[in-house]
Enzyme design. Structure first.
Site, PDB file in Angstrom:
ATOM      1  CE  LYS A  45      -3.434  -1.319  -0.654  1.00 10.56           C
ATOM      2  NZ  LYS A  45      -3.794  -1.793  -2.268  1.00 10.56           N
ATOM      3  CG  HIS A 107       4.489  -6.035  -1.394  1.00 12.69           C
ATOM      4  ND1 HIS A 107       4.222  -4.671  -1.970  1.00 12.69           N
ATOM      5  CD2 HIS A 107       3.012  -6.544  -2.099  1.00 12.69           C
ATOM      6  CE1 HIS A 107       3.463  -4.112  -2.702  1.00 12.69           C
ATOM      7  NE2 HIS A 107       2.251  -5.276  -2.607  1.00 12.69           N
ATOM      8  CB  SER A 137      -3.640   2.546   2.177  1.00 13.00           C
ATOM      9  OG  SER A 137      -3.763   2.107   1.207  1.00 13.00           O
TER      10      SER A 137
HETATM   11  S1  PPS Z   1      -0.273  -2.946  -2.972  1.00 14.32           S
HETATM   12  O1  PPS Z   1      -2.241  -3.540  -3.679  1.00 14.32           O
HETATM   13  O2  PPS Z   1       0.428  -3.152  -2.385  1.00 14.32           O
HETATM   14  O3  PPS Z   1       0.248  -3.331  -4.810  1.00 14.32           O
HETATM   15  O4  PPS Z   1      -0.576  -1.359  -2.985  1.00 14.32           O
HETATM   16  P1  PPS Z   1      -0.293  -0.153  -3.704  1.00 14.32           P
HETATM   17  O5  PPS Z   1      -0.276  -0.005  -5.329  1.00 14.32           O
HETATM   18  O6  PPS Z   1       1.355  -0.401  -2.986  1.00 14.32           O
HETATM   19  O7  PPS Z   1      -0.110   1.134  -2.941  1.00 14.32           O
HETATM   20  C1  PPS Z   1      -1.752   1.274  -3.092  1.00 14.32           C
HETATM   21  C2  PPS Z   1      -2.185   2.934  -2.584  1.00 14.32           C
HETATM   22  O8  PPS Z   1      -1.419   3.544  -4.003  1.00 14.32           O
HETATM   23  C3  PPS Z   1      -2.588   4.838  -4.268  1.00 14.32           C
HETATM   24  N1  PPS Z   1      -3.081   5.179  -5.530  1.00 14.32           N
HETATM   25  C4  PPS Z   1      -2.439   6.302  -5.818  1.00 14.32           C
HETATM   26  N2  PPS Z   1      -1.988   7.628  -4.836  1.00 14.32           N
HETATM   27  C5  PPS Z   1      -1.636   8.703  -5.594  1.00 14.32           C
HETATM   28  N3  PPS Z   1      -1.719   8.742  -7.013  1.00 14.32           N
HETATM   29  C6  PPS Z   1      -1.737   7.476  -7.957  1.00 14.32           C
HETATM   30  N4  PPS Z   1      -1.694   7.814  -9.119  1.00 14.32           N
HETATM   31  C7  PPS Z   1      -2.065   6.535  -7.334  1.00 14.32           C
HETATM   32  N5  PPS Z   1      -2.661   4.902  -7.378  1.00 14.32           N
HETATM   33  C8  PPS Z   1      -2.255   4.209  -6.855  1.00 14.32           C
HETATM   34  C9  PPS Z   1      -4.150   3.499  -3.631  1.00 14.32           C
HETATM   35  O9  PPS Z   1      -4.870   5.088  -3.883  1.00 14.32           O
HETATM   36  C10 PPS Z   1      -3.023   3.043  -2.794  1.00 14.32           C
HETATM   37  O10 PPS Z   1      -3.454   3.963  -1.637  1.00 14.32           O
HETATM   38  P2  PPS Z   1      -5.350   4.840  -0.723  1.00 14.32           P
HETATM   39  O11 PPS Z   1      -5.235   5.488   0.785  1.00 14.32           O
HETATM   40  O12 PPS Z   1      -5.646   3.238  -0.407  1.00 14.32           O
HETATM   41  O13 PPS Z   1      -5.719   5.213  -1.575  1.00 14.32           O
END
Ligand code: PPS
Length: 293
Positions: A45, A107, A137
C-alpha cells in the site's frame, strides 16, 4: 472462479506471511535477475501500482499502444513472489516476458530478496509511505481483497499493524531495514509516497536520473497526466477492476490516493497510543516520514 477461504498468517523466517507469497519460495529465491531488471519494492500500500505505471510508461508507452490498451498492469509488471492456484506464478510470468527491461513488483523485506538481484547489481526502487496512511490503506485493501487474511474491525487491525502481524510483516522493520540497506547500496533509490504526491514532476526527474533516462518534455508531460490518481482510477488496465479477487462493492483498489486520510480513521486515543509506540520503535533511525502535507 470460486475462491478458497481467506488465508491465515503464519511466521515465515520471522516475518508474518500467507501461503500465496511463500508457496513458490525456492523458485523465487533461485530467480535469475538480469542487470537491466528494475525491481520495485514496497511495503504493501505504499504506491507500488503508481510507480510501476510510471515506469511502464517511461519505457514502453511509445512502443506500442496495444500494451497500454489491452494488457493489464499486473501482467506488464509481474509480482515476483505471488503464487495463486489457477494463475501463473510471478516467476513464470517474469520468465515469459519478452520486453526489456523487466519491471518487477515485490513486497519482500530486504532479507528475502533473491540474491541474484544483488549479484547482478539490478536497479532497485523502494517506495515508502507513512505508517498511519499505510495502515488505513491496508485495512481497506484487506476488506476488499478475498485472498488476504480477514481484517477484523479497524481497532483490532490497527493493533495487529502495530504488532507487525500483517502480510509481509512489520511496516517498521520493512521501511527501516530497506533504508539502512540503501545507505550502502548505490543501486537503490528510496522514494517517499508523500513526495510523489507533493511534487510528482520533481520525483519523476529523480527517478529518471537514477535510471539514466532522458525523456522528452512531451513524454514527461504525458506520464504525469496519465498517472494522476483520477486518471488511473478510470483506467481499467491499471485500476484493478479486472482482478477477480477484489470486491469493489466493499472498497475500490484506487481508493483515495491522499496523504493524511488516517485522520478520518484514528481516534484521538488510538493516535496517542500509536505515536507513543512509534517513538519507541523508530528511535534508532534517522528515517523520517510526513503524515500530513
Ligand atoms: S499494493 O496492493 O500493495 O500493491 O498497493 P500499492 O499500489 O502499493 O498502494 C496502493 C495505494 O496507492 C494509492 N495510489 C495512488 N495515490 C496517488 N496517486 C496515484 N496515481 C495512485 N495510484 C495508487 C492507492 O489509492 C492506495 O492508497 P489509498 O490510500 O488506499 O487510496
Amino acid at each position: 472462479m470460486a475462491l478458497p477461504p481467506r488465508p491465515t498468517l503464519f511466521d515465515f523466517h520471522g516475518v508474518s506471511m500467507t501461503k500465496y507469497f511463500t508457496d513458490n519460495w525456492d523458485n523465487v529465491q533461485n530467480f535469475k535477475a538480469r542487470p537491466d531488471d528494475i525491481l520495485l519494492a514496497t511495503y504493501p500500500k505504499a504506491g507500488n501500482t503508481w510507480v510501476s505505471y510510471v515506469l511502464d510508461l517511461l519505457y514502453f508507452s511509445q512502443m506500442s499502444s496495444e500494451r497500454q490498451e489491452s494488457v493489464s498492469l499486473h501482467e506488464r509488471v509481474p509480482f515476483l513472489e505471488l503464487q495463486m492456484p489457477g494463475f501463473p506464478s510471478g516467476v513464470d510470468e517474469l520468465n515469459k516476458l519478452t520486453t526489456s527491461p523487466r519491471i518487477i513488483k515485490t513486497h519482500l523485506p530486504v532479507q528475502f530478496i533473491p540474491k541474484s538481484f544483488w549479484e547482478q547489481n539490478s536497479k532497485i526502487i523502494y517506495v515508502a509511505r507513512n505508517a498511519k496512511d499505510s495502515a488505513v490503506s491496508y485495512f481497506h485493501f484487506d476488506r476488499m481483497n478475498k485472498v488476504q487474511p480477514e481484517p477484523g474491525d479497524w481497532s483490532s487491525f490497527l493493533q495487529r499493524f502495530i504488532e507487525g502481524k500483517m502480510v509481509f510483516g512489520s511496516w517498521y522493520e520493512h521501511v527501516r531495514v530497506w533504508w539502512e540497506k540503501k545507505k550502502t547500496s548505490s543501486n537503490i533509490l528510496y522514494l517517499f509516497y508523500e513526495d510523489l504526491i507533493e511534487n510528482t514532476e520533481q520525483e519523476l526527474s529523480r527517478l529518471c536520473s537514477f535510471l539514466g533516462l532522458s525523456p522528452s518534455e512531451e513524454l514527461k508531460k504525458q506520464v504525469i497526466e496519465k498517472v494522476l490518481f483520477d486518471n488511473m482510477k478510470k483506467n481499467k488496465m491499471v485500476n484493478g477492476s479486472n482482478d477477480e479477487v477484489f470486491d469493489f462493492k466493499i472498497s475500490p483498489f484506487m481508493r483515495k490516493g491522499k496523504v493524511g486520510d488516517w485522520r478520518n480513521h484514528f481516534t484521538v486515543e488510538q493516535n496517542e497510543q500509536f505515536d507513543e509506540d512509534y517513538e519507541k520503535k523508530m528511535k534508532n533511525t534517522d528515517l523520517e516520514f510526513r503524515t500530513v502535507l
